[in-house]
Design an enzyme around this catalytic site. Sequence first.
Site, PDB file in Angstrom:
ATOM      1  N   THR A 178      22.427  54.330  64.729  1.00 24.23           N
ATOM      2  CA  THR A 178      22.428  55.676  65.316  1.00 24.23           C
ATOM      3  C   THR A 178      21.743  55.744  66.681  1.00 24.23           C
ATOM      4  O   THR A 178      21.678  56.812  67.285  1.00 24.23           O
ATOM      5  CB  THR A 178      21.700  56.664  64.384  1.00 24.23           C
ATOM      6  OG1 THR A 178      20.378  56.158  64.154  1.00 24.23           O
ATOM      7  CG2 THR A 178      22.430  56.830  63.068  1.00 24.23           C
ATOM      8  N   LYS A 179      21.228  54.616  67.152  1.00 34.29           N
ATOM      9  CA  LYS A 179      20.478  54.644  68.415  1.00 34.29           C
ATOM     10  C   LYS A 179      21.424  54.818  69.619  1.00 34.29           C
ATOM     11  O   LYS A 179      22.644  54.693  69.488  1.00 34.29           O
ATOM     12  CB  LYS A 179      19.656  53.357  68.560  1.00 34.29           C
ATOM     13  CG  LYS A 179      18.584  53.216  67.481  1.00 34.29           C
ATOM     14  CD  LYS A 179      17.528  54.300  67.593  1.00 34.29           C
ATOM     15  CE  LYS A 179      16.280  54.034  66.768  1.00 34.29           C
ATOM     16  NZ  LYS A 179      16.364  54.526  65.374  1.00 34.29           N
ATOM     17  N   ASN A 180      20.849  55.085  70.794  1.00 37.63           N
ATOM     18  CA  ASN A 180      21.685  55.350  71.983  1.00 37.63           C
ATOM     19  C   ASN A 180      22.559  54.162  72.342  1.00 37.63           C
ATOM     20  O   ASN A 180      23.560  54.305  73.051  1.00 37.63           O
ATOM     21  CB  ASN A 180      20.798  55.729  73.171  1.00 37.63           C
ATOM     22  CG  ASN A 180      20.143  57.087  72.992  1.00 37.63           C
ATOM     23  OD1 ASN A 180      19.968  57.538  71.861  1.00 37.63           O
ATOM     24  ND2 ASN A 180      19.796  57.740  74.080  1.00 37.63           N
TER      25      ASN A 180
END
Length: 380
Positions: A178-180
Site C-alpha cells: 500500500t506504500k507510495n
Amino acid sequence: MIPIARPDLGPEELAAVTEVLASGMIAQGRKVAELEERWAEFVGVRHAIATANGTLALMGIFAGIGLEPGDEVITVSHTFAATANAILYTGATPVFIDIEPDTYLIDAKKIEAAITPRTRAICPVHLFGLVADMDMIRAIADRHGLIVVEDACQAHGATFRGRKAGSFGHGAFSLYATKNMTTAEGGFVTTNDDRLADWLRLYRNQGMRARYEFEMLGFNFRLTDLAAAIGLAQFEKLARNTARRQAIAATYDEAFGELPIGLPITPDGRTHVFHQYTIDVGGARDAIVADLREAGVGADIYYPIPVHRQEYIMERGLHADLPITDLAAARTLALPMFPGLTDAEQAQVVDAVKAAVGRHLGAGGGAGTASGARAGVATR
Ligand SMILES: Cc1ncc(COP(=O)(O)O)c(C=O)c1O
C-alpha cells in the site's frame, strides 16, 4: 467499497516480472543493484541497501549503529509498531515522546527533555508522507552527539527544505503493497555512512563477503530481483503518482474547507507526499467511520491504539504520558488516497464525509482539534 489504498500495478510491472522470470535469475542480483542505485540517487545519498521489508531496514540500522541493552532511542508512539519493535530487537529501549497537534509528527521541542546519558539516537517518523522538523532534530542531535534514524517508510520523495526524506540521517523505507511505491514487500536503508552501508550489505547476506566465508554474524534480509523489477517499474511512476496524490489532497482540502474538522497541514518548506490523508473529526470519530463504511467508503484509522498503550509494550514497563498522541488516536481517520482514485470515487467520498460530519457534528458544531483549538482554524 472504495478502498483506503490500491497499488498502481499494470502492464509495466507485468512485463518487468515476466522478464526476470524468463531470465531464471529471480533472487537478489542485477535488478536489486539497479534499484539501489536509482534510489540512492533519488534520495541524494551515497548508499541505498535494499531489504526484504521496511521493518528489516529499521532493524538493520539499529543493529548496525550498535545499539545494545541499556541504550535509549527517542521516538514516537503515534506510529506503526515496527518503529518501536525494531529498537526492541536490539535490546535497546524506545523512549516515547509526544507529537505536534497539527502535523501528528514528533514534537521536536520535547526531545531535549527526554535525553539521558543512555540516549543514542533520535528516530522521527515521517508519518503519512510529511517530513518531521529536521532542522530542529538535526541541531539537537549534533549538539548532543546523537544518531538520527529516520523512519521514512511512508515518505517516498517527501522533502524538507529541498532535501529528501531519508537523507538527514540513516533512513528506512518500506515498499509494502500500500506504500507510495511498492515491491509487494520490500524496503531500503539509505545512508551516507560507508561503514554502515558495508556492514548492512554483509548483515543482510548471512555475513558473507566471499562465498561461504562468513565474516560476521548475519542473516537473510535480502530483496529478490523479482521484487526489484516491480520496484523499478514503480519508481518510473513515482513522480506522476505523487503528483496525483497531491492533487487528490488539494481536492479534499477544497471540498472540506467549510467543515468543522481538522485537515492535514503542510508547513512552509516541506512537500507532503500524502501516503495518507488524515482528518480530525473529534469525539464522533468512530460513528463517522461507521457511517463512511456504510456509504461504501473505506475509511480507516492510523492508529487506533498508540504503541505505548499496547500490552506487550506496557508489560516492558515503558510508560509514557502522551496526551496529544492519545487525542490523535481517538479523533482521527484516514480517507481513500491512492493514485488510481477516480474523480467519481472521490466525489462519493466527499459526499459521504459531508453527510457524516453534518449528521454527527452539525452545521456549526466544531469538532475541535487535538490542539484543543477549533478545527478548521488551527489547521488551515
Ligand atoms: C511508519 C512505518 N514504519 C515501519 C513500517 C514497516 O514496514 P514493512 O511493513 O515494510 O515492514 C511501516 C510500514 O508498514 C510504517 O508505516
